[in-house]
Design a protein around this motif. Structure first.
Motif, PDB file in Angstrom:
ATOM      1  N   LEU A 173       0.839  -1.196   0.000  1.00 48.07           N
ATOM      2  CA  LEU A 173       0.000   0.000   0.000  1.00 48.07           C
ATOM      3  C   LEU A 173       0.875   1.247   0.000  1.00 48.07           C
ATOM      4  O   LEU A 173       1.834   1.337   0.766  1.00 48.07           O
ATOM      5  CB  LEU A 173      -0.887   0.012   1.255  1.00 48.07           C
ATOM      6  N   LEU A 174       0.534   2.193  -0.870  1.00 50.11           N
ATOM      7  CA  LEU A 174       1.195   3.497  -0.844  1.00 50.11           C
ATOM      8  C   LEU A 174       0.084   4.515  -0.704  1.00 50.11           C
ATOM      9  O   LEU A 174      -0.852   4.515  -1.513  1.00 50.11           O
ATOM     10  CB  LEU A 174       1.981   3.742  -2.135  1.00 50.11           C
ATOM     11  N   ASN A 175       0.143   5.333   0.305  1.00 47.37           N
ATOM     12  CA  ASN A 175      -0.899   6.349   0.465  1.00 47.37           C
ATOM     13  C   ASN A 175      -0.299   7.636   0.993  1.00 47.37           C
ATOM     14  O   ASN A 175       0.782   7.643   1.571  1.00 47.37           O
ATOM     15  CB  ASN A 175      -2.025   5.858   1.372  1.00 47.37           C
ATOM     16  N   ALA A 176      -0.998   8.704   0.742  1.00 48.48           N
ATOM     17  CA  ALA A 176      -0.484  10.003   1.213  1.00 48.48           C
ATOM     18  C   ALA A 176      -1.589  11.041   1.199  1.00 48.48           C
ATOM     19  O   ALA A 176      -2.520  10.960   0.392  1.00 48.48           O
ATOM     20  CB  ALA A 176       0.671  10.462   0.325  1.00 48.48           C
ATOM     21  N   ASP A 177      -1.474  11.982   2.106  1.00 53.34           N
ATOM     22  CA  ASP A 177      -2.298  13.188   2.032  1.00 53.34           C
ATOM     23  C   ASP A 177      -1.644  14.062   0.972  1.00 53.34           C
ATOM     24  O   ASP A 177      -0.412  14.147   0.904  1.00 53.34           O
ATOM     25  CB  ASP A 177      -2.286  13.932   3.374  1.00 53.34           C
ATOM     26  N   ILE A 178      -2.465  14.679   0.146  1.00 51.47           N
ATOM     27  CA  ILE A 178      -1.871  15.464  -0.938  1.00 51.47           C
ATOM     28  C   ILE A 178      -1.416  16.826  -0.428  1.00 51.47           C
ATOM     29  O   ILE A 178      -2.167  17.539   0.228  1.00 51.47           O
ATOM     30  CB  ILE A 178      -2.865  15.584  -2.120  1.00 51.47           C
ATOM     31  N   VAL A 179      -0.158  17.103  -0.705  1.00 50.81           N
ATOM     32  CA  VAL A 179       0.421  18.406  -0.357  1.00 50.81           C
ATOM     33  C   VAL A 179       0.960  18.961  -1.661  1.00 50.81           C
ATOM     34  O   VAL A 179       1.799  18.348  -2.296  1.00 50.81           O
ATOM     35  CB  VAL A 179       1.571  18.248   0.669  1.00 50.81           C
ATOM     36  N   GLY A 180       0.432  20.118  -2.077  1.00 51.25           N
ATOM     37  CA  GLY A 180       0.831  20.642  -3.382  1.00 51.25           C
ATOM     38  C   GLY A 180       0.105  19.854  -4.458  1.00 51.25           C
ATOM     39  O   GLY A 180      -1.095  19.633  -4.372  1.00 51.25           O
ATOM     40  N   SER A 181       0.850  19.368  -5.454  1.00 48.83           N
ATOM     41  CA  SER A 181       0.192  18.670  -6.569  1.00 48.83           C
ATOM     42  C   SER A 181       0.063  17.171  -6.303  1.00 48.83           C
ATOM     43  O   SER A 181       0.808  16.612  -5.495  1.00 48.83           O
ATOM     44  CB  SER A 181       1.003  18.875  -7.852  1.00 48.83           C
ATOM     45  N   PHE A 182      -0.881  16.557  -7.021  1.00 49.89           N
ATOM     46  CA  PHE A 182      -1.030  15.098  -6.932  1.00 49.89           C
ATOM     47  C   PHE A 182       0.270  14.435  -7.389  1.00 49.89           C
ATOM     48  O   PHE A 182       0.758  13.484  -6.781  1.00 49.89           O
ATOM     49  CB  PHE A 182      -2.194  14.633  -7.808  1.00 49.89           C
ATOM     50  N   TYR A 183       0.823  14.984  -8.482  1.00 48.86           N
ATOM     51  CA  TYR A 183       2.027  14.415  -9.077  1.00 48.86           C
ATOM     52  C   TYR A 183       3.169  14.340  -8.054  1.00 48.86           C
ATOM     53  O   TYR A 183       3.766  13.293  -7.842  1.00 48.86           O
ATOM     54  CB  TYR A 183       2.436  15.289 -10.276  1.00 48.86           C
ATOM     55  N   ALA A 184       3.418  15.467  -7.382  1.00 43.30           N
ATOM     56  CA  ALA A 184       4.525  15.511  -6.410  1.00 43.30           C
ATOM     57  C   ALA A 184       4.243  14.588  -5.231  1.00 43.30           C
ATOM     58  O   ALA A 184       5.135  13.874  -4.751  1.00 43.30           O
ATOM     59  CB  ALA A 184       4.737  16.945  -5.930  1.00 43.30           C
ATOM     60  N   SER A 185       2.990  14.576  -4.766  1.00 43.34           N
ATOM     61  CA  SER A 185       2.650  13.738  -3.611  1.00 43.34           C
ATOM     62  C   SER A 185       2.756  12.254  -3.965  1.00 43.34           C
ATOM     63  O   SER A 185       3.183  11.435  -3.151  1.00 43.34           O
ATOM     64  CB  SER A 185       1.237  14.047  -3.127  1.00 43.34           C
ATOM     65  N   ALA A 186       2.338  11.923  -5.197  1.00 48.28           N
ATOM     66  CA  ALA A 186       2.400  10.526  -5.635  1.00 48.28           C
ATOM     67  C   ALA A 186       3.861  10.058  -5.690  1.00 48.28           C
ATOM     68  O   ALA A 186       4.202   8.976  -5.214  1.00 48.28           O
ATOM     69  CB  ALA A 186       1.737  10.365  -7.000  1.00 48.28           C
ATOM     70  N   GLN A 187       4.711  10.922  -6.246  1.00 42.44           N
ATOM     71  CA  GLN A 187       6.138  10.567  -6.335  1.00 42.44           C
ATOM     72  C   GLN A 187       6.739  10.472  -4.941  1.00 42.44           C
ATOM     73  O   GLN A 187       7.549   9.601  -4.669  1.00 42.44           O
ATOM     74  CB  GLN A 187       6.891  11.614  -7.150  1.00 42.44           C
ATOM     75  N   GLY A 188       6.307  11.374  -4.072  1.00 41.14           N
ATOM     76  CA  GLY A 188       6.804  11.373  -2.701  1.00 41.14           C
ATOM     77  C   GLY A 188       6.424  10.110  -1.946  1.00 41.14           C
ATOM     78  O   GLY A 188       7.136   9.667  -1.043  1.00 41.14           O
ATOM     79  N   SER A 189       5.307   9.512  -2.342  1.00 41.29           N
ATOM     80  CA  SER A 189       4.853   8.295  -1.643  1.00 41.29           C
ATOM     81  C   SER A 189       5.607   7.057  -2.123  1.00 41.29           C
ATOM     82  O   SER A 189       5.470   5.987  -1.547  1.00 41.29           O
ATOM     83  CB  SER A 189       3.358   8.091  -1.861  1.00 41.29           C
ATOM     84  N   GLY A 190       6.370   7.221  -3.222  1.00 43.21           N
ATOM     85  CA  GLY A 190       7.142   6.079  -3.716  1.00 43.21           C
ATOM     86  C   GLY A 190       6.650   5.567  -5.057  1.00 43.21           C
ATOM     87  O   GLY A 190       7.213   4.616  -5.605  1.00 43.21           O
TER      88      GLY A 190
END
Ligand SMILES: [Zn+2]
Length: 450
Positions: A173-190
Protein backbone atom coordinates in the motif's frame (compact mmCIF):
# COMPACT_ATOMS: atom_id res chain seq x y z
CA UNK A 1 65.75 -33.90 21.72
CA UNK A 2 66.36 -30.48 20.06
CA UNK A 3 68.33 -32.15 17.27
CA UNK A 4 65.53 -34.63 16.57
CA UNK A 5 63.05 -31.78 16.54
CA UNK A 6 65.22 -29.67 14.20
CA UNK A 7 65.64 -32.56 11.77
CA UNK A 8 61.89 -33.27 11.87
CA UNK A 9 61.16 -29.59 11.23
CA UNK A 10 63.61 -29.51 8.26
CA UNK A 11 61.95 -32.59 6.74
CA UNK A 12 58.52 -31.07 7.25
CA UNK A 13 59.62 -27.74 5.69
CA UNK A 14 61.14 -29.54 2.72
CA UNK A 15 57.90 -31.50 2.22
CA UNK A 16 55.89 -28.27 2.41
CA UNK A 17 58.19 -26.61 -0.14
CA UNK A 18 57.81 -29.54 -2.55
CA UNK A 19 54.03 -29.44 -2.13
CA UNK A 20 53.94 -25.68 -2.71
CA UNK A 21 56.09 -26.04 -5.84
CA UNK A 22 53.76 -28.77 -7.15
CA UNK A 23 50.64 -26.62 -6.56
CA UNK A 24 52.34 -23.64 -8.21
CA UNK A 25 53.35 -25.78 -11.22
CA UNK A 26 49.79 -27.12 -11.59
CA UNK A 27 48.28 -23.61 -11.37
CA UNK A 28 50.81 -22.25 -13.90
CA UNK A 29 50.20 -25.15 -16.28
CA UNK A 30 46.41 -24.78 -16.03
CA UNK A 31 46.61 -21.05 -16.62
CA UNK A 32 48.90 -21.48 -19.64
CA UNK A 33 46.61 -24.18 -21.09
CA UNK A 34 43.55 -22.01 -20.57
CA UNK A 35 45.26 -18.96 -22.03
CA UNK A 36 46.33 -20.99 -25.05
CA UNK A 37 42.73 -22.04 -25.66
CA UNK A 38 41.16 -18.65 -24.94
CA UNK A 39 43.45 -16.09 -26.59
CA UNK A 40 40.48 -14.00 -27.72
CA UNK A 41 39.28 -13.50 -24.17
CA UNK A 42 42.50 -11.73 -23.37
CA UNK A 43 42.30 -9.83 -26.61
CA UNK A 44 38.81 -8.59 -25.65
CA UNK A 45 39.89 -7.60 -22.17
CA UNK A 46 42.93 -5.75 -23.50
CA UNK A 47 41.28 -4.05 -26.42
CA UNK A 48 38.58 -2.32 -24.44
CA UNK A 49 37.82 0.67 -26.59
CA UNK A 50 37.86 4.18 -25.27
CA UNK A 51 34.98 6.54 -25.78
CA UNK A 52 31.31 5.74 -25.64
CA UNK A 53 31.54 1.96 -25.66
CA UNK A 54 32.74 0.24 -22.53
CA UNK A 55 33.13 -3.50 -22.33
CA UNK A 56 32.60 -5.50 -19.21
CA UNK A 57 33.80 -8.88 -20.30
CA UNK A 58 32.93 -11.52 -17.77
CA UNK A 59 34.48 -14.82 -18.69
CA UNK A 60 32.54 -17.90 -17.84
CA UNK A 61 34.32 -21.01 -19.10
CA UNK A 62 32.52 -24.33 -18.94
CA UNK A 63 32.84 -26.42 -15.78
CA UNK A 64 35.46 -28.74 -17.34
CA UNK A 65 37.45 -26.01 -19.01
CA UNK A 66 40.83 -27.17 -17.64
CA UNK A 67 40.78 -30.74 -18.90
CA UNK A 68 40.09 -30.01 -22.54
CA UNK A 69 41.42 -33.40 -23.68
CA UNK A 70 38.84 -35.39 -21.74
CA UNK A 71 35.79 -33.35 -22.71
CA UNK A 72 34.62 -31.49 -25.76
CA UNK A 73 36.03 -28.00 -25.92
CA UNK A 74 33.95 -25.51 -23.98
CA UNK A 75 32.26 -22.59 -25.67
CA UNK A 76 33.43 -19.10 -25.09
CA UNK A 77 30.90 -17.10 -23.09
CA UNK A 78 31.18 -13.31 -22.99
CA UNK A 79 28.87 -10.97 -21.16
CA UNK A 80 28.44 -7.30 -21.93
CA UNK A 81 26.64 -4.94 -19.59
CA UNK A 82 24.93 -2.21 -21.58
CA UNK A 83 25.95 1.29 -20.61
CA UNK A 84 24.85 4.67 -21.93
CA UNK A 85 25.79 5.23 -25.56
CA UNK A 86 26.31 1.55 -26.43
CA UNK A 87 25.17 0.37 -29.84
CA UNK A 88 24.71 -3.21 -30.97
CA UNK A 89 26.93 -2.54 -33.94
CA UNK A 90 29.82 -1.37 -31.72
CA UNK A 91 29.38 -4.27 -29.29
CA UNK A 92 29.49 -6.81 -32.14
CA UNK A 93 32.53 -5.08 -33.60
CA UNK A 94 34.28 -5.19 -30.26
CA UNK A 95 33.77 -8.95 -30.03
CA UNK A 96 34.79 -9.35 -33.70
CA UNK A 97 31.36 -10.74 -34.61
CA UNK A 98 30.48 -9.77 -38.16
CA UNK A 99 27.78 -7.26 -38.99
CA UNK A 100 26.08 -9.89 -41.18
CA UNK A 101 25.55 -12.00 -38.05
CA UNK A 102 24.11 -8.91 -36.34
CA UNK A 103 21.68 -8.58 -39.26
CA UNK A 104 20.68 -12.25 -38.90
CA UNK A 105 19.88 -11.58 -35.23
CA UNK A 106 17.98 -8.39 -36.06
CA UNK A 107 16.02 -10.44 -38.58
CA UNK A 108 15.02 -12.89 -35.85
CA UNK A 109 14.20 -9.94 -33.59
CA UNK A 110 11.80 -8.41 -36.13
CA UNK A 111 8.87 -10.22 -34.52
CA UNK A 112 9.55 -8.99 -30.98
CA UNK A 113 11.74 -5.91 -31.47
CA UNK A 114 13.38 -6.50 -28.08
CA UNK A 115 16.78 -5.25 -29.23
CA UNK A 116 15.47 -1.85 -30.27
CA UNK A 117 15.20 -0.71 -26.68
CA UNK A 118 18.37 -2.04 -25.08
CA UNK A 119 19.17 0.28 -22.23
CA UNK A 120 21.76 0.65 -19.47
CA UNK A 121 21.70 -2.29 -17.10
CA UNK A 122 20.60 -4.86 -19.68
CA UNK A 123 23.02 -7.75 -20.18
CA UNK A 124 24.03 -9.31 -23.49
CA UNK A 125 25.63 -12.75 -23.22
CA UNK A 126 27.37 -14.14 -26.29
CA UNK A 127 28.20 -17.82 -26.64
CA UNK A 128 30.83 -18.44 -29.29
CA UNK A 129 32.39 -21.59 -30.62
CA UNK A 130 35.84 -21.83 -29.04
CA UNK A 131 37.62 -22.75 -32.24
CA UNK A 132 35.74 -21.02 -35.03
CA UNK A 133 34.51 -18.00 -33.03
CA UNK A 134 31.10 -18.50 -34.67
CA UNK A 135 28.27 -16.99 -32.64
CA UNK A 136 26.12 -19.86 -31.37
CA UNK A 137 23.67 -17.85 -29.30
CA UNK A 138 23.08 -14.43 -27.80
CA UNK A 139 20.99 -13.78 -24.73
CA UNK A 140 19.43 -10.44 -23.85
CA UNK A 141 18.60 -10.17 -20.15
CA UNK A 142 16.07 -7.37 -19.81
CA UNK A 143 15.35 -8.04 -16.13
CA UNK A 144 15.47 -11.22 -14.02
CA UNK A 145 11.91 -12.04 -15.11
CA UNK A 146 12.46 -11.57 -18.85
CA UNK A 147 15.11 -12.59 -21.29
CA UNK A 148 15.29 -13.34 -25.00
CA UNK A 149 17.66 -15.93 -26.45
CA UNK A 150 18.66 -15.81 -30.11
CA UNK A 151 19.93 -19.25 -31.12
CA UNK A 152 21.58 -20.33 -34.33
CA UNK A 153 19.24 -22.65 -36.23
CA UNK A 154 20.21 -25.58 -38.48
CA UNK A 155 20.05 -23.45 -41.63
CA UNK A 156 22.49 -20.92 -40.19
CA UNK A 157 19.99 -18.18 -39.37
CA UNK A 158 18.76 -17.37 -35.86
CA UNK A 159 15.57 -18.23 -33.97
CA UNK A 160 14.40 -16.41 -30.88
CA UNK A 161 13.06 -17.73 -27.63
CA UNK A 162 11.41 -15.37 -25.17
CA UNK A 163 11.60 -16.55 -21.58
CA UNK A 164 9.45 -14.97 -18.92
CA UNK A 165 9.41 -16.03 -15.29
CA UNK A 166 6.24 -15.15 -13.39
CA UNK A 167 8.05 -14.82 -10.03
CA UNK A 168 6.26 -13.65 -6.92
CA UNK A 169 4.04 -10.59 -7.01
CA UNK A 170 3.84 -8.83 -3.67
CA UNK A 171 1.21 -6.25 -2.90
CA UNK A 172 1.93 -3.08 -0.97
CA UNK A 173 0.00 0.00 0.00
CA UNK A 174 1.20 3.50 -0.84
CA UNK A 175 -0.90 6.35 0.46
CA UNK A 176 -0.48 10.00 1.21
CA UNK A 177 -2.30 13.19 2.03
CA UNK A 178 -1.87 15.46 -0.94
CA UNK A 179 0.42 18.41 -0.36
CA UNK A 180 0.83 20.64 -3.38
CA UNK A 181 0.19 18.67 -6.57
CA UNK A 182 -1.03 15.10 -6.93
CA UNK A 183 2.03 14.42 -9.08
CA UNK A 184 4.53 15.51 -6.41
CA UNK A 185 2.65 13.74 -3.61
CA UNK A 186 2.40 10.53 -5.64
CA UNK A 187 6.14 10.57 -6.33
CA UNK A 188 6.80 11.37 -2.70
CA UNK A 189 4.85 8.30 -1.64
CA UNK A 190 7.14 6.08 -3.72
CA UNK A 191 5.15 5.76 -6.95
CA UNK A 192 7.27 5.98 -10.08
CA UNK A 193 6.75 8.58 -12.79
CA UNK A 194 5.24 5.94 -15.05
CA UNK A 195 2.88 4.65 -12.37
CA UNK A 196 1.79 8.21 -11.58
CA UNK A 197 1.17 8.78 -15.29
CA UNK A 198 -0.86 5.56 -15.51
CA UNK A 199 -3.04 6.65 -12.59
CA UNK A 200 -3.74 10.09 -14.02
CA UNK A 201 -4.52 8.43 -17.39
CA UNK A 202 -6.98 6.07 -15.67
CA UNK A 203 -9.06 8.92 -14.30
CA UNK A 204 -8.61 11.30 -17.21
CA UNK A 205 -12.33 11.36 -18.01
CA UNK A 206 -13.25 12.00 -14.38
CA UNK A 207 -10.61 14.16 -12.71
CA UNK A 208 -8.60 17.13 -14.00
CA UNK A 209 -5.68 16.54 -11.69
CA UNK A 210 -4.07 19.98 -12.01
CA UNK A 211 -7.35 21.81 -11.40
CA UNK A 212 -9.46 19.55 -9.19
CA UNK A 213 -7.03 18.07 -6.68
CA UNK A 214 -6.19 20.21 -3.66
CA UNK A 215 -4.04 19.96 -0.55
CA UNK A 216 -5.89 17.89 2.00
CA UNK A 217 -7.26 15.42 -0.57
CA UNK A 218 -5.67 11.99 -0.28
CA UNK A 219 -5.03 8.82 -2.24
CA UNK A 220 -4.48 5.14 -1.61
CA UNK A 221 -2.79 2.86 -4.12
CA UNK A 222 -2.26 -0.90 -3.96
CA UNK A 223 0.73 -1.75 -6.08
CA UNK A 224 2.11 -5.20 -6.73
CA UNK A 225 5.78 -5.69 -7.55
CA UNK A 226 7.49 -8.68 -9.10
CA UNK A 227 10.23 -10.46 -7.17
CA UNK A 228 12.42 -13.35 -8.32
CA UNK A 229 14.50 -15.06 -5.64
CA UNK A 230 13.70 -12.16 -3.36
CA UNK A 231 15.04 -9.58 -5.82
CA UNK A 232 12.81 -6.86 -7.26
CA UNK A 233 12.77 -7.14 -11.05
CA UNK A 234 11.66 -3.57 -11.73
CA UNK A 235 8.21 -4.71 -12.88
CA UNK A 236 5.15 -3.39 -11.11
CA UNK A 237 1.43 -3.15 -11.56
CA UNK A 238 -1.28 -0.90 -10.09
CA UNK A 239 -3.99 -3.15 -8.60
CA UNK A 240 -6.30 -0.56 -7.13
CA UNK A 241 -6.58 3.18 -6.53
CA UNK A 242 -8.85 5.33 -4.37
CA UNK A 243 -8.69 9.09 -4.57
CA UNK A 244 -10.52 11.09 -1.90
CA UNK A 245 -11.40 14.47 -3.40
CA UNK A 246 -13.44 16.56 -0.99
CA UNK A 247 -16.38 14.33 -0.12
CA UNK A 248 -16.11 12.16 -3.25
CA UNK A 249 -14.18 8.95 -3.68
CA UNK A 250 -12.92 7.97 -7.14
CA UNK A 251 -11.83 4.38 -7.46
CA UNK A 252 -10.25 2.04 -10.00
CA UNK A 253 -9.66 -1.68 -9.60
CA UNK A 254 -7.81 -3.98 -11.98
CA UNK A 255 -9.73 -7.00 -13.20
CA UNK A 256 -8.50 -10.21 -14.88
CA UNK A 257 -9.13 -8.85 -18.39
CA UNK A 258 -6.48 -6.13 -17.90
CA UNK A 259 -9.06 -3.34 -17.61
CA UNK A 260 -9.79 -1.07 -14.66
CA UNK A 261 -13.30 -0.73 -13.30
CA UNK A 262 -14.87 1.48 -10.64
CA UNK A 263 -16.52 0.26 -7.46
CA UNK A 264 -19.71 -0.66 -9.35
CA UNK A 265 -17.78 -2.58 -12.02
CA UNK A 266 -18.04 0.09 -14.75
CA UNK A 267 -15.08 0.30 -17.13
CA UNK A 268 -12.95 3.41 -16.64
CA UNK A 269 -11.20 3.22 -20.00
CA UNK A 270 -12.66 4.53 -23.20
CA UNK A 271 -13.45 1.95 -25.83
CA UNK A 272 -10.63 0.82 -28.15
CA UNK A 273 -10.86 0.76 -31.91
CA UNK A 274 -10.42 -2.70 -33.39
CA UNK A 275 -8.77 -1.40 -36.59
CA UNK A 276 -6.03 1.23 -36.90
CA UNK A 277 -7.41 2.82 -40.06
CA UNK A 278 -10.61 4.15 -41.52
CA UNK A 279 -12.45 2.01 -44.05
CA UNK A 280 -11.92 -1.59 -45.08
CA UNK A 281 -8.53 -3.05 -45.93
CA UNK A 282 -8.01 -6.68 -46.79
CA UNK A 283 -6.14 -8.88 -44.31
CA UNK A 284 -3.23 -10.40 -46.26
CA UNK A 285 -1.62 -12.27 -43.38
CA UNK A 286 -3.20 -13.28 -40.11
CA UNK A 287 -1.78 -13.45 -36.60
CA UNK A 288 -0.16 -16.86 -36.24
CA UNK A 289 2.23 -18.62 -33.86
CA UNK A 290 3.80 -20.39 -36.90
CA UNK A 291 3.69 -18.83 -40.35
CA UNK A 292 5.75 -19.41 -43.46
CA UNK A 293 7.53 -16.09 -43.90
CA UNK A 294 6.94 -14.82 -47.46
CA UNK A 295 10.55 -13.62 -47.83
CA UNK A 296 12.73 -15.77 -45.59
CA UNK A 297 10.64 -18.94 -46.36
CA UNK A 298 11.06 -19.94 -42.73
CA UNK A 299 8.36 -20.97 -40.27
CA UNK A 300 8.23 -18.30 -37.61
CA UNK A 301 5.57 -16.56 -35.55
CA UNK A 302 3.64 -13.68 -37.08
CA UNK A 303 2.89 -11.53 -34.07
CA UNK A 304 0.53 -9.16 -35.82
CA UNK A 305 -1.93 -8.88 -38.64
CA UNK A 306 -1.14 -7.46 -42.10
CA UNK A 307 -3.55 -5.20 -43.95
CA UNK A 308 -2.94 -4.43 -47.62
CA UNK A 309 -3.16 -0.70 -48.25
CA UNK A 310 -1.59 1.87 -50.55
CA UNK A 311 1.40 3.74 -49.15
CA UNK A 312 0.34 6.99 -47.52
CA UNK A 313 -2.86 5.65 -45.93
CA UNK A 314 -3.44 7.44 -42.58
CA UNK A 315 -2.81 5.17 -39.57
CA UNK A 316 -4.92 5.90 -36.49
CA UNK A 317 -4.21 5.14 -32.84
CA UNK A 318 -6.57 2.45 -31.62
CA UNK A 319 -6.76 3.94 -28.13
CA UNK A 320 -5.70 6.82 -25.90
CA UNK A 321 -2.05 6.39 -25.04
CA UNK A 322 1.54 7.54 -24.96
CA UNK A 323 4.09 7.13 -27.78
CA UNK A 324 6.81 4.84 -26.42
CA UNK A 325 8.81 4.22 -29.63
CA UNK A 326 9.38 5.87 -32.98
CA UNK A 327 12.07 3.70 -34.60
CA UNK A 328 13.55 2.70 -37.92
CA UNK A 329 14.42 -1.01 -38.02
CA UNK A 330 16.19 -2.74 -40.92
CA UNK A 331 13.37 -5.30 -41.16
CA UNK A 332 10.36 -3.77 -39.36
CA UNK A 333 10.96 -0.51 -41.21
CA UNK A 334 9.71 2.74 -39.71
CA UNK A 335 7.44 1.89 -36.84
CA UNK A 336 5.54 3.39 -33.91
CA UNK A 337 4.70 1.81 -30.56
CA UNK A 338 2.00 3.15 -28.24
CA UNK A 339 1.35 2.23 -24.62
CA UNK A 340 -2.30 2.37 -23.55
CA UNK A 341 -2.43 2.33 -19.74
CA UNK A 342 -0.35 -0.33 -18.02
CA UNK A 343 -1.62 -3.41 -19.86
CA UNK A 344 -2.12 -2.67 -23.54
CA UNK A 345 0.38 -1.67 -26.21
CA UNK A 346 0.09 -1.43 -30.00
CA UNK A 347 2.70 -1.41 -32.79
CA UNK A 348 2.42 -0.16 -36.36
CA UNK A 349 5.16 -1.34 -38.76
CA UNK A 350 6.51 -0.68 -42.31
CA UNK A 351 5.34 2.96 -42.24
CA UNK A 352 6.35 5.54 -44.85
CA UNK A 353 6.10 8.45 -42.40
CA UNK A 354 5.66 8.84 -38.67
CA UNK A 355 3.64 11.80 -37.39
CA UNK A 356 4.31 11.55 -33.64
CA UNK A 357 7.24 11.92 -31.25
CA UNK A 358 8.33 9.71 -28.39
CA UNK A 359 6.67 10.73 -25.11
CA UNK A 360 3.74 12.42 -26.84
CA UNK A 361 0.21 11.56 -25.71
CA UNK A 362 -2.27 10.55 -28.39
CA UNK A 363 -6.02 10.17 -28.46
CA UNK A 364 -8.02 7.27 -29.80
CA UNK A 365 -8.45 7.76 -33.54
CA UNK A 366 -5.60 10.29 -33.83
CA UNK A 367 -3.39 10.14 -36.95
CA UNK A 368 -0.03 8.80 -35.87
CA UNK A 369 1.59 7.84 -39.20
CA UNK A 370 1.18 7.09 -42.88
CA UNK A 371 1.40 3.49 -44.05
CA UNK A 372 4.25 2.41 -46.30
CA UNK A 373 6.50 -0.36 -47.51
CA UNK A 374 9.67 0.20 -45.45
CA UNK A 375 11.87 -2.57 -44.00
CA UNK A 376 11.48 -6.16 -45.17
CA UNK A 377 8.15 -6.07 -46.94
CA UNK A 378 6.64 -7.69 -50.01
CA UNK A 379 4.47 -4.68 -50.84
CA UNK A 380 2.67 -1.69 -49.32
CA UNK A 381 0.89 -2.85 -46.18
CA UNK A 382 0.46 -2.20 -42.47
CA UNK A 383 1.62 -4.75 -39.89
CA UNK A 384 -0.42 -4.08 -36.75
CA UNK A 385 0.23 -5.65 -33.33
CA UNK A 386 -1.69 -5.63 -30.07
CA UNK A 387 0.13 -6.61 -26.87
CA UNK A 388 -1.59 -7.47 -23.60
CA UNK A 389 0.69 -7.55 -20.56
CA UNK A 390 3.76 -7.65 -22.81
CA UNK A 391 2.64 -10.54 -25.03
CA UNK A 392 1.31 -10.23 -28.57
CA UNK A 393 -2.29 -11.34 -29.10
CA UNK A 394 -4.51 -11.55 -32.16
CA UNK A 395 -5.74 -7.96 -32.61
CA UNK A 396 -8.79 -9.14 -34.56
CA UNK A 397 -10.15 -11.42 -31.84
CA UNK A 398 -8.60 -10.23 -28.54
CA UNK A 399 -10.78 -8.79 -25.83
CA UNK A 400 -10.10 -5.08 -26.06
CA UNK A 401 -11.47 -2.40 -23.74
CA UNK A 402 -15.00 -1.90 -25.03
CA UNK A 403 -16.09 0.65 -22.45
CA UNK A 404 -18.45 -1.94 -21.01
CA UNK A 405 -18.93 -3.17 -17.43
CA UNK A 406 -17.72 -6.32 -15.68
CA UNK A 407 -20.01 -9.08 -17.01
CA UNK A 408 -22.83 -10.03 -14.63
CA UNK A 409 -21.57 -13.56 -14.02
CA UNK A 410 -18.16 -12.20 -12.95
CA UNK A 411 -19.50 -9.52 -10.60
CA UNK A 412 -19.35 -11.71 -7.47
CA UNK A 413 -15.63 -12.44 -8.10
CA UNK A 414 -14.94 -8.82 -8.97
CA UNK A 415 -16.62 -7.58 -5.77
CA UNK A 416 -14.60 -10.07 -3.73
CA UNK A 417 -11.37 -8.76 -5.27
CA UNK A 418 -12.42 -5.15 -4.61
CA UNK A 419 -13.29 -6.08 -1.00
CA UNK A 420 -9.79 -7.51 -0.45
CA UNK A 421 -8.05 -4.47 -1.94
CA UNK A 422 -10.19 -2.00 0.03
CA UNK A 423 -9.50 -3.94 3.25
CA UNK A 424 -5.78 -3.61 2.54
CA UNK A 425 -6.20 0.10 1.95
CA UNK A 426 -8.14 0.63 5.14
CA UNK A 427 -6.33 -1.53 7.63
CA UNK A 428 -2.98 0.35 7.64
CA UNK A 429 -4.87 3.67 7.69
CA UNK A 430 -5.93 2.90 11.22
CA UNK A 431 -2.31 2.27 12.16
CA UNK A 432 -1.30 5.55 10.49
CA UNK A 433 -3.87 7.46 12.51
CA UNK A 434 -2.02 6.38 15.65
CA UNK A 435 1.29 7.88 14.59
CA UNK A 436 -0.02 10.69 12.44
CA UNK A 437 1.62 13.25 14.75
CA UNK A 438 4.95 11.72 13.84
CA UNK A 439 4.59 12.64 10.19
CA UNK A 440 7.22 14.89 8.63
CA UNK A 441 6.98 18.67 8.48
CA UNK A 442 5.16 18.57 5.14
CA UNK A 443 2.40 16.61 6.80
CA UNK A 444 2.97 13.76 4.38
CA UNK A 445 2.22 10.36 5.81
CA UNK A 446 3.57 7.42 3.96
CA UNK A 447 2.75 3.84 4.64
CA UNK A 448 4.07 0.75 2.98
CA UNK A 449 2.70 -2.56 3.94
CA UNK A 450 2.17 -6.04 2.61
ZN1 LIG B 1 3.27 -8.73 -40.74
Amino acid sequence: MDLICASYRRKRQSKRLTLLLCVFAIVLLSWLTWKAFCPSVFAVANTEPSGVVRAEALITPGPDHIDTRATSEPNLVLTWKITKGDTLSAIFKNYEISQSVLYQILSADEQILALDVISPGHLLTFTLDQKTRDLLSMELLIHPGKRVIYKRADNGSFDYDEITIPGEWEKELLNADIVGSFYASAQGSGLTEQETGNITALFRDHIQFARDIRSGDRFEVIRSRQFIDGKFTGQSCIEGVRIFRGKRIYSAFLWDDGNYYDLEGKNLARAFRRYPMAGYHKVTSHFSPARLHPITRRIEPHNGVDFAMPSGTPILSTGDGVVTRVCNHPFAGKYVELQHGSHFATRYLHLSRTLVKRGQTVKRGERIALSGNTGRSTGPHLHFELHVNGSPVNPLTAKIPMGSAVPGEKLVDFNRRVGELVAMMEEPSRKIALHREDSDSSGRVISKSL
